[in-house]
Design a protein around this motif. Structure first.
Motif, PDB file in Angstrom:
ATOM      1  N   SER A 111       0.713  -1.194  -0.040  1.00  0.00           N
ATOM      2  CA  SER A 111       0.118   0.025  -0.053  1.00  0.00           C
ATOM      3  C   SER A 111       0.935   1.314  -0.060  1.00  0.00           C
ATOM      4  O   SER A 111       0.515   2.270  -0.113  1.00  0.00           O
ATOM      5  CB  SER A 111      -0.986  -0.036   1.171  1.00  0.00           C
ATOM      6  OG  SER A 111      -0.177  -0.143   2.450  1.00  0.00           O
ATOM      7  N   ALA A 112       2.140   1.278   0.140  1.00  0.00           N
ATOM      8  CA  ALA A 112       2.953   2.389   0.321  1.00  0.00           C
ATOM      9  C   ALA A 112       3.064   2.965  -1.205  1.00  0.00           C
ATOM     10  O   ALA A 112       3.144   2.198  -2.232  1.00  0.00           O
ATOM     11  CB  ALA A 112       4.304   2.056   0.751  1.00  0.00           C
ATOM     12  N   CYS A 166       9.323   3.973  -7.574  1.00  0.00           N
ATOM     13  CA  CYS A 166       9.638   4.883  -8.873  1.00  0.00           C
ATOM     14  C   CYS A 166       9.052   6.072  -8.856  1.00  0.00           C
ATOM     15  O   CYS A 166       9.271   7.066  -9.847  1.00  0.00           O
ATOM     16  CB  CYS A 166       9.090   3.838 -10.169  1.00  0.00           C
ATOM     17  SG  CYS A 166       7.283   4.292 -10.360  1.00  0.00           S
ATOM     18  N   LEU A 167       8.381   6.608  -7.930  1.00  0.00           N
ATOM     19  CA  LEU A 167       7.779   8.151  -7.822  1.00  0.00           C
ATOM     20  C   LEU A 167       6.551   8.352  -8.679  1.00  0.00           C
ATOM     21  O   LEU A 167       6.117   9.417  -9.047  1.00  0.00           O
ATOM     22  CB  LEU A 167       8.890   8.904  -7.768  1.00  0.00           C
ATOM     23  CG  LEU A 167       9.891   9.029  -6.787  1.00  0.00           C
ATOM     24  CD1 LEU A 167      10.940  10.036  -6.832  1.00  0.00           C
ATOM     25  CD2 LEU A 167       9.480   8.862  -5.335  1.00  0.00           C
ATOM     26  N   SER A 168       5.730   7.204  -8.953  1.00  0.00           N
ATOM     27  CA  SER A 168       4.601   7.361  -9.935  1.00  0.00           C
ATOM     28  C   SER A 168       3.483   8.085  -9.067  1.00  0.00           C
ATOM     29  O   SER A 168       2.762   8.727  -9.923  1.00  0.00           O
ATOM     30  CB  SER A 168       4.447   6.161 -10.686  1.00  0.00           C
ATOM     31  OG  SER A 168       3.719   5.394  -9.495  1.00  0.00           O
ATOM     32  N   GLY A 169       3.684   8.005  -7.924  1.00  0.00           N
ATOM     33  CA  GLY A 169       2.465   8.322  -6.955  1.00  0.00           C
ATOM     34  C   GLY A 169       1.362   7.311  -6.831  1.00  0.00           C
ATOM     35  O   GLY A 169       0.256   7.534  -6.079  1.00  0.00           O
ATOM     36  N   GLU A 170       1.690   6.221  -7.231  1.00  0.00           N
ATOM     37  CA  GLU A 170       0.931   5.029  -7.304  1.00  0.00           C
ATOM     38  C   GLU A 170       1.047   4.203  -6.221  1.00  0.00           C
ATOM     39  O   GLU A 170       2.315   4.112  -5.847  1.00  0.00           O
ATOM     40  CB  GLU A 170       0.569   4.091  -8.528  1.00  0.00           C
ATOM     41  CG  GLU A 170       0.164   5.089  -9.585  1.00  0.00           C
ATOM     42  CD  GLU A 170      -1.485   5.377  -9.660  1.00  0.00           C
ATOM     43  OE1 GLU A 170      -2.264   4.643  -8.948  1.00  0.00           O
ATOM     44  OE2 GLU A 170      -1.778   6.550 -10.084  1.00  0.00           O
ATOM     45  N   PRO A 171       0.393   3.499  -5.582  1.00  0.00           N
ATOM     46  CA  PRO A 171       0.646   2.478  -4.653  1.00  0.00           C
ATOM     47  C   PRO A 171       1.679   1.412  -5.176  1.00  0.00           C
ATOM     48  O   PRO A 171       1.488   1.088  -6.396  1.00  0.00           O
ATOM     49  CB  PRO A 171      -0.544   1.633  -3.991  1.00  0.00           C
ATOM     50  CG  PRO A 171      -1.839   2.762  -4.390  1.00  0.00           C
ATOM     51  CD  PRO A 171      -1.121   3.528  -5.764  1.00  0.00           C
ATOM     52  N   TYR A 172       2.589   1.020  -4.687  1.00  0.00           N
ATOM     53  CA  TYR A 172       3.477  -0.050  -5.100  1.00  0.00           C
ATOM     54  C   TYR A 172       2.957  -1.474  -5.859  1.00  0.00           C
ATOM     55  O   TYR A 172       3.103  -1.591  -7.046  1.00  0.00           O
ATOM     56  CB  TYR A 172       4.569  -0.755  -4.058  1.00  0.00           C
ATOM     57  CG  TYR A 172       5.329  -1.771  -4.594  1.00  0.00           C
ATOM     58  CD1 TYR A 172       6.286  -1.590  -5.539  1.00  0.00           C
ATOM     59  CD2 TYR A 172       4.769  -3.264  -3.853  1.00  0.00           C
ATOM     60  CE1 TYR A 172       7.163  -2.811  -5.831  1.00  0.00           C
ATOM     61  CE2 TYR A 172       5.576  -4.110  -4.371  1.00  0.00           C
ATOM     62  CZ  TYR A 172       6.757  -4.083  -5.419  1.00  0.00           C
ATOM     63  OH  TYR A 172       7.547  -5.029  -5.937  1.00  0.00           O
ATOM     64  N   LEU A 185       8.525  -0.198 -18.063  1.00  0.00           N
ATOM     65  CA  LEU A 185       9.509  -1.128 -17.791  1.00  0.00           C
ATOM     66  C   LEU A 185      10.559  -0.407 -17.007  1.00  0.00           C
ATOM     67  O   LEU A 185      11.157  -0.999 -16.065  1.00  0.00           O
ATOM     68  CB  LEU A 185      10.066  -2.128 -18.931  1.00  0.00           C
ATOM     69  CG  LEU A 185      11.042  -2.846 -18.812  1.00  0.00           C
ATOM     70  CD1 LEU A 185      10.442  -4.094 -17.763  1.00  0.00           C
ATOM     71  CD2 LEU A 185      11.609  -3.619 -20.024  1.00  0.00           C
ATOM     72  N   MET A 186      11.007   0.583 -17.657  1.00  0.00           N
ATOM     73  CA  MET A 186      12.120   1.546 -16.975  1.00  0.00           C
ATOM     74  C   MET A 186      11.648   1.606 -15.327  1.00  0.00           C
ATOM     75  O   MET A 186      12.748   1.364 -14.597  1.00  0.00           O
ATOM     76  CB  MET A 186      12.456   2.740 -17.619  1.00  0.00           C
ATOM     77  CG  MET A 186      13.310   3.695 -16.967  1.00  0.00           C
ATOM     78  SD  MET A 186      15.050   3.065 -17.022  1.00  0.00           S
ATOM     79  CE  MET A 186      15.526   3.277 -15.249  1.00  0.00           C
ATOM     80  N   ARG A 187      10.747   2.121 -15.272  1.00  0.00           N
ATOM     81  CA  ARG A 187      10.400   2.382 -13.777  1.00  0.00           C
ATOM     82  C   ARG A 187      10.517   1.299 -12.940  1.00  0.00           C
ATOM     83  O   ARG A 187      10.870   1.186 -11.806  1.00  0.00           O
ATOM     84  CB  ARG A 187       8.744   3.171 -13.749  1.00  0.00           C
ATOM     85  CG  ARG A 187       8.799   4.452 -14.348  1.00  0.00           C
ATOM     86  CD  ARG A 187       7.389   5.011 -14.117  1.00  0.00           C
ATOM     87  NE  ARG A 187       7.536   6.278 -14.379  1.00  0.00           N
ATOM     88  CZ  ARG A 187       7.647   7.523 -13.663  1.00  0.00           C
ATOM     89  NH1 ARG A 187       8.073   7.200 -12.198  1.00  0.00           N
ATOM     90  NH2 ARG A 187       7.554   8.574 -14.088  1.00  0.00           N
ATOM     91  N   SER A 188       9.952   0.207 -13.382  1.00  0.00           N
ATOM     92  CA  SER A 188       9.925  -1.121 -12.766  1.00  0.00           C
ATOM     93  C   SER A 188      11.197  -1.771 -12.829  1.00  0.00           C
ATOM     94  O   SER A 188      11.452  -2.367 -11.544  1.00  0.00           O
ATOM     95  CB  SER A 188       8.988  -2.165 -13.300  1.00  0.00           C
ATOM     96  OG  SER A 188       9.619  -2.744 -14.683  1.00  0.00           O
ATOM     97  N   ARG A 189      12.070  -1.530 -13.442  1.00  0.00           N
ATOM     98  CA  ARG A 189      13.507  -1.933 -13.087  1.00  0.00           C
ATOM     99  C   ARG A 189      14.267  -1.076 -12.180  1.00  0.00           C
ATOM    100  O   ARG A 189      14.957  -1.749 -11.348  1.00  0.00           O
ATOM    101  CB  ARG A 189      14.336  -1.712 -14.535  1.00  0.00           C
ATOM    102  CG  ARG A 189      13.929  -2.970 -15.617  1.00  0.00           C
ATOM    103  CD  ARG A 189      14.534  -3.016 -16.839  1.00  0.00           C
ATOM    104  NE  ARG A 189      16.098  -3.180 -16.700  1.00  0.00           N
ATOM    105  CZ  ARG A 189      16.696  -4.126 -16.423  1.00  0.00           C
ATOM    106  NH1 ARG A 189      16.290  -5.337 -16.365  1.00  0.00           N
ATOM    107  NH2 ARG A 189      18.143  -3.911 -16.201  1.00  0.00           N
ATOM    108  N   TYR A 190      13.898   0.089 -12.092  1.00  0.00           N
ATOM    109  CA  TYR A 190      14.478   1.037 -11.087  1.00  0.00           C
ATOM    110  C   TYR A 190      13.955   0.528  -9.715  1.00  0.00           C
ATOM    111  O   TYR A 190      14.664   0.305  -8.781  1.00  0.00           O
ATOM    112  CB  TYR A 190      13.904   2.318 -11.286  1.00  0.00           C
ATOM    113  CG  TYR A 190      14.309   3.566 -10.277  1.00  0.00           C
ATOM    114  CD1 TYR A 190      15.678   4.043  -9.970  1.00  0.00           C
ATOM    115  CD2 TYR A 190      13.426   3.360  -9.121  1.00  0.00           C
ATOM    116  CE1 TYR A 190      15.786   4.457  -8.939  1.00  0.00           C
ATOM    117  CE2 TYR A 190      13.621   4.301  -7.950  1.00  0.00           C
ATOM    118  CZ  TYR A 190      14.872   4.871  -7.845  1.00  0.00           C
ATOM    119  OH  TYR A 190      15.188   5.840  -6.855  1.00  0.00           O
ATOM    120  N   SER A 191      12.694   0.433  -9.736  1.00  0.00           N
ATOM    121  CA  SER A 191      11.986  -0.242  -8.313  1.00  0.00           C
ATOM    122  C   SER A 191      12.709  -1.679  -7.897  1.00  0.00           C
ATOM    123  O   SER A 191      13.066  -1.927  -6.784  1.00  0.00           O
ATOM    124  CB  SER A 191      10.624  -0.339  -8.709  1.00  0.00           C
ATOM    125  OG  SER A 191      10.117   0.951  -8.800  1.00  0.00           O
TER     126      SER A 191
END
Length: 132
Positions: free
Chosen positions: A7-8, A12-18, A38-44
């Protein structure tokens, strides 16, 4: 995954819950629809030290046998600067980003223009150019 992580807000700072953002890709419940996702998910995945996900989303032609992820590396922020192609109907795309980190007392920024391809409906990381 604990409820607090799910729920945090996503790292990746999208503003959405993980769970609704990168968590669904990490768990295999969904595939990234764009190169940026994919870039955001790889960063995470780097934040979470998820070597398996990083290797699964790396194109086989450039994938390393393994990764040496450093638990002391603290990834702090991701800024997406530009995208080229990489949409749901494209077969290739680029994402320029800056990833800010702290390692011990040192702070730094990884600035990269990453290349991605979509094969069999899946986006994969190919490689990237480090920018200064």
């Amino acid at each position: 995954m604990t409820e607090s992580i799910a729920s945090a807000n996503c790292m990746c700072l999208s503003g959405e819950p993980y769970a609704a953002c990168c968590g669904r890709f990490h768990s295999g419940r969904a595939q990234a629809a764009t190169a940026e996702q994919l870039m955001r998910s790889r960063y995470s995945a780097f934040v979470r030290l998820d070597e398996g996900y990083l290797l699964r989303t790396h194109h086989p032609s450039t994938a390393p046998a393994g990764l040496d992820l450093d638990p002391a590396m603290e990834w702090r922020r991701l800024d997406i600067l530009a995208t080229g192609g990489g949409g749901p109907f494209d077969t290739a795309g680029t994402v320029e980003f800056k990833a800010y980190y702290r390692h011990g007392k040192a702070r730094g920024v990884l600035h990269e223009n990453s290349r991605f391809v979509r094969e069999d409906g899946r986006w994969l990381y190919v490689d990237g150019d480090i920018l200064s």
